[in-house]
Write an enzyme that holds these catalytic residues in place. Structure first.
Site, PDB file in Angstrom:
ATOM      1  N   TYR A   1     -17.634 139.140  25.815  1.00 49.15           N
ATOM      2  CA  TYR A   1     -17.448 140.128  26.875  1.00 49.15           C
ATOM      3  C   TYR A   1     -17.414 141.498  26.215  1.00 49.15           C
ATOM      4  O   TYR A   1     -16.673 141.687  25.236  1.00 49.15           O
ATOM      5  CB  TYR A   1     -16.133 139.868  27.618  1.00 49.15           C
ATOM      6  CG  TYR A   1     -15.812 140.877  28.699  1.00 49.15           C
ATOM      7  CD1 TYR A   1     -14.807 141.830  28.504  1.00 49.15           C
ATOM      8  CD2 TYR A   1     -16.502 140.893  29.916  1.00 49.15           C
ATOM      9  CE1 TYR A   1     -14.500 142.750  29.502  1.00 49.15           C
ATOM     10  CE2 TYR A   1     -16.197 141.814  30.906  1.00 49.15           C
ATOM     11  CZ  TYR A   1     -15.199 142.739  30.697  1.00 49.15           C
ATOM     12  OH  TYR A   1     -14.901 143.661  31.675  1.00 49.15           O
TER      13      TYR A   1
ATOM     14  N   ASP B   1     -18.552 144.561  18.215  1.00 46.24           N
ATOM     15  CA  ASP B   1     -17.637 145.004  19.274  1.00 46.24           C
ATOM     16  C   ASP B   1     -16.220 144.619  18.828  1.00 46.24           C
ATOM     17  O   ASP B   1     -15.792 143.481  18.993  1.00 46.24           O
ATOM     18  CB  ASP B   1     -18.005 144.345  20.607  1.00 46.24           C
ATOM     19  CG  ASP B   1     -17.049 144.784  21.704  1.00 46.24           C
ATOM     20  OD1 ASP B   1     -17.262 144.379  22.869  1.00 46.24           O
ATOM     21  OD2 ASP B   1     -16.086 145.514  21.395  1.00 46.24           O
TER      22      ASP B   1
ATOM     23  N   LYS C   1      -8.597 149.943  23.060  1.00 45.87           N
ATOM     24  CA  LYS C   1      -7.265 149.318  23.056  1.00 45.87           C
ATOM     25  C   LYS C   1      -6.290 149.978  22.089  1.00 45.87           C
ATOM     26  O   LYS C   1      -5.741 151.041  22.386  1.00 45.87           O
ATOM     27  CB  LYS C   1      -7.411 147.813  22.800  1.00 45.87           C
ATOM     28  CG  LYS C   1      -8.174 147.097  23.945  1.00 45.87           C
ATOM     29  CD  LYS C   1      -8.267 145.616  23.747  1.00 45.87           C
ATOM     30  CE  LYS C   1      -9.246 144.995  24.691  1.00 45.87           C
ATOM     31  NZ  LYS C   1      -8.674 144.670  26.006  1.00 45.87           N
TER      32      LYS C   1
HETATM   33  P1  KE4 Z   1     -12.273 148.134  28.586  1.00 47.53           P
HETATM   34  O1  KE4 Z   1     -13.422 148.812  29.316  1.00 47.53           O
HETATM   35  O2  KE4 Z   1     -11.563 147.097  29.428  1.00 47.53           O
HETATM   36  O3  KE4 Z   1     -11.329 149.150  27.926  1.00 47.53           O
HETATM   37  O4  KE4 Z   1     -12.916 147.353  27.350  1.00 47.53           O
HETATM   38  C1  KE4 Z   1     -13.937 146.429  27.595  1.00 47.53           C
HETATM   39  C2  KE4 Z   1     -13.997 145.420  26.451  1.00 47.53           C
HETATM   40  C3  KE4 Z   1     -15.011 145.547  25.517  1.00 47.53           C
HETATM   41  N1  KE4 Z   1     -15.106 144.688  24.473  1.00 47.53           N
HETATM   42  C4  KE4 Z   1     -14.199 143.686  24.311  1.00 47.53           C
HETATM   43  C5  KE4 Z   1     -14.336 142.760  23.142  1.00 47.53           C
HETATM   44  C6  KE4 Z   1     -13.143 143.520  25.250  1.00 47.53           C
HETATM   45  O5  KE4 Z   1     -12.252 142.515  25.076  1.00 47.53           O
HETATM   46  C7  KE4 Z   1     -13.028 144.406  26.335  1.00 47.53           C
HETATM   47  C8  KE4 Z   1     -11.953 144.277  27.389  1.00 47.53           C
HETATM   48  N2  KE4 Z   1     -11.056 143.181  27.232  1.00 47.53           N
HETATM   49  C9  KE4 Z   1     -10.451 142.680  28.458  1.00 47.53           C
HETATM   50  C10 KE4 Z   1      -9.560 141.490  28.067  1.00 47.53           C
HETATM   51  N3  KE4 Z   1     -10.333 140.334  27.791  1.00 47.53           N
HETATM   52  C11 KE4 Z   1      -9.716 143.734  29.206  1.00 47.53           C
HETATM   53  C12 KE4 Z   1      -8.786 143.232  30.280  1.00 47.53           C
HETATM   54  C13 KE4 Z   1      -9.352 143.464  31.657  1.00 47.53           C
HETATM   55  O6  KE4 Z   1     -10.575 143.374  31.859  1.00 47.53           O
HETATM   56  O7  KE4 Z   1      -8.509 143.745  32.550  1.00 47.53           O
END
Ligand code: KE4
Length: 426
Positions: free
Chosen positions: A143, A238, A266
């Site tokens: 993801y 990533d 994060k």
């Molecule tokens: P954000 O746009 O949510 O800040 O980051 C996206 C993203 C990109 N790459 C990786 C490896 C990620 O894990 C994420 C976002 N992680 C999720 C948790 N699996 C965020 C939680 C959510 O979607 O509410």
């Protein structure tokens, strides 16, 4: 026990799609209503009903020092008094950039954005612009945020809700994303053979946290790096999740495999919205205003988020990672002992302070196809048992626990004891 959360959820559902601002928070796959929180302190979260929980999510990774970290708050207050945003360059942005460049082996220049999604979207645009190629290769179960190009066989909430390929992503967009299998170099070689000289970049979670915790095998990453070099394709790590969490230099430091571009998020925001992407100067200078690839953001690098993020990055040291390793190793050991004693069909995957307990009869889980065979009903029951005992786990089998340095010995003991009781109740 959760009356006020129930009322709050009834209210929020009238105002916000699904009652939440991010789907995985809705607790859909664990078949219960979400908890609304009032505040956090250290390792604890307190909900609107006054229940106390040990937090095993740390806001999906950012809070490596736990909730309401004193030093972060002091830094934030200091910057708050000066204003919040100027839409113009500030010195602290350069301090943040310098710190990231110091810590992350692959980064010579870095651009701040406001989320991990913005970071990955921008990184693939940069890769396409730099290589004049169109295709992006990603891995099933990975993801990378909700950018259109990534919602193909996506992990995290998309996988949790059974929407790995989202409507609204046009066929024209989807055709430029090709898929390979995580930890399968054969599937990568096949895609390069089928799409010779067309692949701009490979993007990967070097330690995947969005199908539950699944580590890359090192030989796989090394071969991936070689294949990208042979084909003049950029390799994007990533590290939104793994960056600064597995080590100060992230997974690329642990594996000693260096990507061309790294995306971050994060932890670098210290709890405020931040993302970043960086890499070799030669590539990054392709970005406007120097180069032709455009990317922008009103609040990119805003001083509040920079002050919170820097207050965290300035404290990343060997002692912290040893502490995180010791805490998480103890919990893993306790879980494995409990799984054995309760004869549960479950395994534990761990990388540093990221961990997932999978309900499965498989010996190991190393790919998306392994992960999708997990017993989601068992996970849902286990989640609820733990929640009712005051342990707040990720509300999905396809997410990770994120452990913070704020855990006490009592917290560790309580998590392990509750894990055993929850397994016995299944
Ligand atoms: P954000 O746009 O949510 O800040 O980051 C996206 C993203 C990109 N790459 C990786 C490896 C990620 O894990 C994420 C976002 N992680 C999720 C948790 N699996 C965020 C939680 C959510 O979607 O509410």
């Amino acid at each position: 026990m959760y009356n006020k959360s129930e009322i709050a959820f009834e209210q929020s559902k009238k105002l916000i799609p699904g009652g939440v601002n991010s789907p995985v928070r809705a607790f859909k796959s664990v078949k219960c209503n979400p908890i609304f929180f009032d505040h956090g302190k250290g390792s604890k979260l307190y909900d609107v009903d006054g229940n106390e929980f040990i937090d095993c999510i740390s806001s999906w990774g950012p809070l490596i020092f736990g909730h309401a970290d004193k030093i972060t708050q002091e830094k934030l207050n200091e910057y708050l008094l000066k204003g919040t945003t100027y839409g113009a360059p500030t010195i602290i942005e350069s301090k943040m950039a310098k710190k990231i460049i110091e810590l992350v082996p692959s980064i010579e220049k870095v651009r701040m954005v406001n989320s991990g999604t913005e970071a990955t979207m921008s990184a693939i645009r940069l890769a396409r612009g730099y290589t004049s190629r169109n295709l992006i290769l990603k891995f099933s179960g990975n993801y990378h945020g909700h950018g259109d190009s990534f919602l193909i066989k996506a992990g995290s909430g998309a996988m949790t809700l059974g929407l790995p390929d989202s409507p609204g992503v046009t066929k024209n967009t989807a055709k430029d994303t090709i898929i390979a299998e995580f930890n399968s170099i054969e599937s990568v070689k096949e895609q390069f053979k089928q799409n010779l000289d067309q692949i701009a970049a490979v993007i990967i979670e070097p330690v995947a946290g969005n199908m539950g915790l699944v580590k890359s095998r090192r030989d796989f990453l090394v071969e991936l790096r070689n294949i990208c070099d042979e084909n003049k394709t950029l390799l994007i790590f990533d590290e939104v999740m793994s960056g600064f969490r597995l080590a100060a230099g992230g997974a690329q430091e642990v594996y000693n495999v260096i990507p061309d571009i790294t995306t971050l998020g994060k932890i670098i925001g210290g709890g405020l919205p931040v993302g970043a992407y960086g890499g070799k100067s030669e590539i990054m200078d392709f970005l406007a205003p120097n180069g032709p690839v455009y990317q922008a953001g009103t609040l990119s690098g805003n001083p509040l988020a920079m002050s919170a993020g820097l207050s965290v990055l300035n404290r990343l040291n060997k002692k912290l990672y040893e502490k995180l390793e010791n805490i998480t190793k103890k919990i893993e050991k306790g879980f494995l002992k409990n799984i054995k004693e309760t004869k549960s069909k479950a395994i534990v995957n761990r990388a540093g302070s990221m961990m997932t307990l999978f309900f499965t009869d498989q010996e190991k889980i190393e790919s998306y196809n392994d992960a999708v065979r997990c017993n989601l009903d068992q996970y849902a029951k286990y989640f609820k048992n733990m929640l009712d005992m005051g342990i707040y786990l990720p509300p999905s089998q396809y997410e990770c626990m994120f452990i913070s340095s704020a855990y006490s010995e009592n917290d560790i003991k309580k998590i392990i004891d509750c894990n055993k009781k929850s397994l016995e109740l299944l």
